[in-house]
Design an enzyme around this catalytic site. Sequence first.
Site, mmCIF file in Angstrom:
data_model
loop_
_atom_site.group_PDB
_atom_site.id
_atom_site.type_symbol
_atom_site.label_atom_id
_atom_site.label_comp_id
_atom_site.label_asym_id
_atom_site.label_seq_id
_atom_site.Cartn_x
_atom_site.Cartn_y
_atom_site.Cartn_z
ATOM 1 N N GLU A 117 -1.020 -9.200 -0.343
ATOM 2 C CA GLU A 117 -2.419 -9.700 -0.109
ATOM 3 C C GLU A 117 -3.181 -9.251 -1.493
ATOM 4 O O GLU A 117 -4.209 -10.250 -1.618
ATOM 5 C CB GLU A 117 -2.864 -8.394 0.667
ATOM 6 C CG GLU A 117 -2.224 -8.377 2.220
ATOM 7 C CD GLU A 117 -2.380 -7.318 2.945
ATOM 8 O OE1 GLU A 117 -1.982 -6.252 2.829
ATOM 9 O OE2 GLU A 117 -3.154 -7.457 3.855
ATOM 10 N N GLU A 169 4.552 -4.828 7.217
ATOM 11 C CA GLU A 169 3.822 -3.825 7.894
ATOM 12 C C GLU A 169 4.426 -3.572 9.023
ATOM 13 O O GLU A 169 4.522 -2.451 9.735
ATOM 14 C CB GLU A 169 2.433 -3.931 8.005
ATOM 15 C CG GLU A 169 1.726 -4.040 6.434
ATOM 16 C CD GLU A 169 1.632 -5.386 5.634
ATOM 17 O OE1 GLU A 169 2.116 -6.354 6.076
ATOM 18 O OE2 GLU A 169 0.763 -5.385 4.743
ATOM 19 N N GLY A 178 0.587 -5.002 0.898
ATOM 20 C CA GLY A 178 -0.682 -4.983 0.148
ATOM 21 C C GLY A 178 -0.474 -5.648 -1.162
ATOM 22 O O GLY A 178 -1.384 -6.389 -2.087
ATOM 23 N N ALA A 227 0.989 -1.140 0.066
ATOM 24 C CA ALA A 227 -0.084 -0.077 -0.029
ATOM 25 C C ALA A 227 0.809 1.256 -0.088
ATOM 26 O O ALA A 227 2.103 1.126 0.356
ATOM 27 C CB ALA A 227 -0.992 -0.079 1.341
#
Length: 258
Positions: free
Chosen positions: A112, A132, A109, A66
């Site tokens: 993911e 993260e 992300g 992300a």
Amino acid sequence: ADGYETVLVERRGRTALLTLNRPKALNALNLQVMREVVAAAEALDRDPECGCIVLTGSARAFAAGADIKEMQPRGYLDMYLADWFAAWDRLGQLRTPTVAAVAGYALGGGCELAMLCDILLAADTAVFGQPEIKLGVIPGIGGSQRLTRAVGKAKAMELCLTGRTMDAVEAERAGLVSRIVPADELVEEAMAVAETVAGMSLPVAMMAKESVARAFETTLAEGVRFERRLFHAVFATADQKEGMAAFTDKRPPVFGHR
Ligand code: CAA
């Protein structure tokens, strides 16, 4: 023509290729990328002529996570009211089968996003992780759940708690990816897989996908019952008649995709 800036959409027969296109940020997933990828995928999902969708990034990065800079200044209410990342769930709810073709970094992300796809192919250059924790946060697009289901508690805990990454060999051994292919053949191989899937009956492929996906959401008894009902339902399709007739006639089947 489609107006997207961060994702390239290419149709090839009954397959489609979505390529993340934010190279300067290693395909970091900001709001624009999320909006565009989800919109492009949903448009393909509505198209009965599209039988399989491939999602890929660049040679260097599938996606490096992300967008950290976009998230940095935000507060709790901000994130809560925007329901930050919730739109990514829609990618996991597509009915059309999807293939992630991962080369380079698939971190946070990015990992993911790959796990939201149905089939996960890795180049020998792929690097997976949920780092993260090193930023003082935790996964937010399902990583702690899908990684754990894919590779088990031991590895998922280690990756989420230390931020350590996994190479392609470790990821394949752990069951995160179905196969490793040479980096320069990755997209070609993923498109070949997509073409195979897209050559099947679309509704039957949708039911196969739905049935496997159900295994992650319910008990064994309920899952087997769900599968049995769909198995019975495929006998209402012309493609079941064609597939079984072709076997009996010793010829390749030609599915009408219904
Ligand atoms: N967000 C925003 N920008 C990012 C980014 C990210 N996740 N990852 C890379 N970039 C940017 C870098 O800031 C850099 O931009 P500038 O040139 O403007 O400085 C550019 O992409 C190239 O990156 P690097 O110079 O860092 O490239 P590198 O080859 O030296 O390192 C890397 C590559 C190891 C992947 C490193 O970029 C990195 O560690 N990225 C962050 C990985 C990460 O922590 N991901 C998790 C994000 S949080 C998350 O995803 C939450 C969630 O659950 C959804």
